[in-house]
Design an enzyme around this catalytic site. Structure first.
Site, PDB file in Angstrom:
ATOM      1  N   GLU A 175      -3.700   2.177  -7.600  1.00 54.64           N
ATOM      2  CA  GLU A 175      -4.034   3.264  -6.613  1.00 54.64           C
ATOM      3  C   GLU A 175      -2.839   4.338  -6.815  1.00 54.64           C
ATOM      4  O   GLU A 175      -1.972   4.553  -6.515  1.00 54.64           O
ATOM      5  CB  GLU A 175      -3.785   2.736  -4.954  1.00 54.64           C
ATOM      6  CG  GLU A 175      -4.776   1.634  -4.894  1.00 54.64           C
ATOM      7  CD  GLU A 175      -5.101   1.658  -3.445  1.00 54.64           C
ATOM      8  OE1 GLU A 175      -6.148   1.764  -2.972  1.00 54.64           O
ATOM      9  OE2 GLU A 175      -4.222   1.731  -2.500  1.00 54.64           O
ATOM     10  N   HIS A 231       0.734  -1.340   0.034  1.00 51.79           N
ATOM     11  CA  HIS A 231      -0.080   0.021   0.329  1.00 51.79           C
ATOM     12  C   HIS A 231       0.915   1.248   0.120  1.00 51.79           C
ATOM     13  O   HIS A 231       1.955   1.222   0.612  1.00 51.79           O
ATOM     14  CB  HIS A 231      -0.927  -0.031   1.107  1.00 51.79           C
ATOM     15  CG  HIS A 231      -1.990   0.958   1.118  1.00 51.79           C
ATOM     16  ND1 HIS A 231      -1.463   2.491   1.577  1.00 51.79           N
ATOM     17  CD2 HIS A 231      -3.268   1.157   0.740  1.00 51.79           C
ATOM     18  CE1 HIS A 231      -2.793   3.063   1.447  1.00 51.79           C
ATOM     19  NE2 HIS A 231      -3.820   2.277   1.029  1.00 51.79           N
TER      20      HIS A 231
HETATM   21  C1  PEP Z   1      -6.688   3.094   0.202  1.00 52.87           C
HETATM   22  O1  PEP Z   1      -6.376   3.256   1.389  1.00 52.87           O
HETATM   23  O2  PEP Z   1      -6.446   2.148  -0.271  1.00 52.87           O
HETATM   24  C2  PEP Z   1      -7.694   4.149  -0.253  1.00 52.87           C
HETATM   25  C3  PEP Z   1      -7.975   4.161  -1.549  1.00 52.87           C
HETATM   26  O3  PEP Z   1      -8.013   5.161   0.359  1.00 52.87           O
HETATM   27  P1  PEP Z   1      -9.416   6.208   0.130  1.00 52.87           P
HETATM   28  O4  PEP Z   1     -10.597   5.424  -0.550  1.00 52.87           O
HETATM   29  O5  PEP Z   1      -9.697   6.988   1.461  1.00 52.87           O
HETATM   30  O6  PEP Z   1      -8.639   7.229  -1.170  1.00 52.87           O
END
Ligand code: PEP
Length: 249
Positions: A167, A95
């Protein structure tokens, strides 16, 4: 057709009592839902409570990180086989908060992916660029590097349980989203790297989630993209109503 998967990343929130109350509220909201898979990833101390409260449902539980070691003098660490022993089926690896705040490296991600697969856990491997990299036109290079190293020394069949999460770091917790087109392009790069490392069949079956400020209001437009196989949800997963609305988008 790849089945959608919606994953809650609770980060460092909730006590076991709060986790139990959440699940008591959440389960009735998703009782009829069978279109996609759901996994909750609480902090380590909440995992036994979450596994217990989810018993009898089809919802899985996962860790938010793990050690690549099996056991030993590694203060503060938790191994893949310990996560399995308390009932986890999944684990988030790499992450951006681990990469940015706790020194997680691409090599470390690869070692953790191999440890998770060896123990029978499904790794959810996070990749994504920071804003400066996107603005410098480096998104594709960053994704190729992160994926290339994450997939190193993982054979075709062994890679089948892998799940990826794109992400973009600038979209996490900021309220900003990648457009569905940006996400689709990034997912294409990740799938191509998976094909190179693990073969075409694994790549075609690989679920690639999108993460970054997914909310009930934007879930449908993201999830409607055929390249987006689900979502990794942080902030909006902390409330059972809001997470249920995303699951049922
Ligand atoms: C995450 O922590 O993987 C994430 C996508 O957070 P958020 O949805 O708050 O942007």
């Amino acid at each position: 057709m790849r089945k959608k998967l919606i994953v809650a990343n609770w980060k460092m929130y909730k006590t076991p009592d709060e986790a139990r109350a959440y699940i008591a509220a959440f389960l009735p909201l998703v009782k009829e839902h069978n279109r996609g898979d759901i996994v909750l990833c609480p902090n380590f101390v909440c995992i036994p409570t979450v596994v217990d409260a989810l018993r009898g449902s089809a919802i899985g539980a996962g860790g938010q990180d793990l050690s690549w070691e099996k056991e030993g003098p590694y203060t503060g660490e938790v191994s893949a086989h310990m996560l399995r022993a308390v009932g986890c089926s999944h684990v988030i690896i790499g992450h951006s908060e681990r990469r940015q705040l706790f020194g997680e490296t691409d090599d470390g991600v690869n070692r953790k992916v191999k440890a998770a697969l060896a123990a029978g856990l499904q790794p959810i491997v996070c990749v994504g660029e920071v804003l400066a990299e996107r603005e410098a036109g480096l998104t594709e290079d960053v994704l190729r590097r992160q994926c290339g190293i994450a997939f190193r020394e993982i054979g075709g069949d062994d890679a089948a349980p892998l799940i990826m999460a794109y992400e973009p770091v600038w979209a996490i917790g900021t309220g900003k989203n990648a457009t569905p087109e940006m996400a689709a392009e990034a997912h294409g790069v990740i799938r191509a790297e998976a094909a190179k490392a693990c073969g075409e069949e694994v790549a075609q079956n690989l679920r690639i989630l999108y993460g970054g400020s997914v909310k009930p209001e934007n879930a449908a437009s993201l999830m409607d993209q055929s390249e987006i196989d689900g979502a990794l949800v942080g902030g909006a997963s902390l409330d059972p109503q809001s997470f249920a609305a995303i699951v049922k988008y």
